[in-house]
Design an enzyme around this catalytic site. Structure first.
Site, PDB file in Angstrom:
ATOM      1  N   CYS A 148       0.826  -1.215   0.000  1.00 38.55           N
ATOM      2  CA  CYS A 148       0.000   0.000   0.000  1.00 38.55           C
ATOM      3  C   CYS A 148       0.858   1.262   0.000  1.00 38.55           C
ATOM      4  O   CYS A 148       0.639   2.167  -0.810  1.00 38.55           O
ATOM      5  CB  CYS A 148      -0.967  -0.028   1.175  1.00 38.55           C
ATOM      6  SG  CYS A 148      -0.203  -0.389   2.774  1.00 38.55           S
ATOM      7  N   TYR A 149       1.819   1.344   0.921  1.00 37.61           N
ATOM      8  CA  TYR A 149       2.714   2.496   0.918  1.00 37.61           C
ATOM      9  C   TYR A 149       3.420   2.625  -0.431  1.00 37.61           C
ATOM     10  O   TYR A 149       3.620   3.728  -0.944  1.00 37.61           O
ATOM     11  CB  TYR A 149       3.784   2.341   2.003  1.00 37.61           C
ATOM     12  CG  TYR A 149       3.365   2.669   3.407  1.00 37.61           C
ATOM     13  CD1 TYR A 149       2.797   3.899   3.731  1.00 37.61           C
ATOM     14  CD2 TYR A 149       3.571   1.760   4.441  1.00 37.61           C
ATOM     15  CE1 TYR A 149       2.446   4.207   5.038  1.00 37.61           C
ATOM     16  CE2 TYR A 149       3.221   2.054   5.748  1.00 37.61           C
ATOM     17  CZ  TYR A 149       2.656   3.286   6.042  1.00 37.61           C
ATOM     18  OH  TYR A 149       2.311   3.588   7.332  1.00 37.61           O
TER      19      TYR A 149
END
Length: 344
Positions: A148-149
């Site tokens: 996600c990051y």
């Protein structure tokens, strides 16, 4: 499309089910859980009532699961997907791993950061950041879905790196995540009294998404890129905001920065360009597969600041996995993913 989910009771597994409920070609065959085998999935997640009532099965039935499936989504912690991928290799089923096992082209990088040996080094997996690797995803048998990051940070920085507009030694990423990014397991850090009204940095200079971001940026740049990456935990359930800083090279103008973003993403459905001066916000992407991008030029310091907002469980996980599935099987890329963000 016959779909099975390995590890269906975590947040990413649940989110896959929510999204696939609206996919016109997806038929759910098997859902696995080792801790809740035999339980009906809608008793664990009541919001899925009327959509699913299948009983969870054990992964001990893997051969039966593979025989009945066109695609396996694997939503397990690192170290498990590569074991499964190796077992099912050559059996005609596509694999999309939502964990980290298939994200790295150099397995020694994986082994260094995740501290375990990689058991499927010849997998020929493709990194599934769809907007940048679409052609490779189209013909892949195994896709490593990005973190996600990493999704937010790479998408924010890719136009700048690809067009050689920034000093590659100056990149700093400051990213913030909702608590669901840590998974559904119990942890004191994520306990409400600990997290509420509290913001904290963690894993400074050592987060495992760092080499994943560096890998993609290095490929775009054609040379090794090292970044400073600091993640933060924010007291909200979902969302990622990634603020990325870099020094502009001499002679680079604001218009050149604008053109770089529009050239790379102008035709991308899931990338919403807010333009120079835009302020992405996590609430505007909540529950959707969109990534909102804005950028700013700080003429005083000579820096560009690019900001990306995504839902960590959708574009940062399950939504991007479905996007990759659509590409792999020749569906329209937006199929099942066109729901508007939730607001407020």
């Amino acid at each position: 499309m016959k779909v099975s989910i390995i590890g269906a009771t975590g947040y990413t597994g649940e989110e896959l089910l929510r999204i696939l409920a609206n996919h016109p070609a997806a038929e759910i065959k098997y859902l696995t859980s080792e801790s809740q085998t035999g339980t009906e999935v809608d008793s664990i997640y009541p919001h899925l009532n009327r959509f699913y009532n299948q009983a969870l099965v054990s992964m001990a039935d893997l051969d039966k699961i593979v025989a009945a499936s066109d695609v396996l989504f694997i939503a397990l912690p690192h170290g498990h997907a590569m074991e499964i991928g190796k077992k099912v290799s050559g059996q005609g089923v596509k694999v999309i791993d939502l964990g980290s096992d298939y994200r790295f082209k150099d397995i020694t990088v994986y082994e260094k950061w995740y501290k375990i040996p990689h058991v499927h080094p010849d997998a020929k997996a493709v990194y599934g950041l769809t907007e940048l690797y679409r052609d490779a995803v189209r013909t892949a048998d195994i896709v490593g879905n990005p973190g996600c990051y990493t999704t937010a940070s790479i998408l924010a920085l890719a136009p700048l790196v690809k067009n050689k507009l920034i000093d590659l030694t100056s990149i700093v990423v400051d990213a913030k995540s909702g608590i669901s990014g840590a998974g559904r397991g119990l942890n004191l850090t994520h306990h409400l009294p600990e997290a509420f009204e509290n913001v904290k940095a963690y894993n400074i200079a050592g987060h495992r998404h760092t080499p994943e971001i560096e890998q993609a940026l290095s490929e775009l740049a054609g040379s090794q890129v090292l970044i400073s990456f600091t993640p933060h935990l924010i007291p909200m359930s979902r969302g990622i905001l990634s603020t990325c800083y870099a020094r502009l090279l001499d002679g680079v103008t604001a218009n050149m920065v604008d053109e770089a973003f529009h050239d790379l993403y102008g035709q991308e459905y899931f990338i919403r360009l807010l333009g120079r001066g835009g302020y992405p916000a996590t609430k505007n992407t909540r529950g959707s597969n969109f990534c909102d991008l804005g950028w700013h030029i700080d003429t005083r310091t000579g820096r560009v600041i690019a900001v990306a907002a995504i839902d960590n469980l959708v574009k940062g996980a399950a939504g991007q996995a479905v996007q990759n599935m659509n590409v792999m099987f020749g569906f329209e890329e937006q199929t099942g993913l066109t729901q508007a963000p939730l607001y407020p």
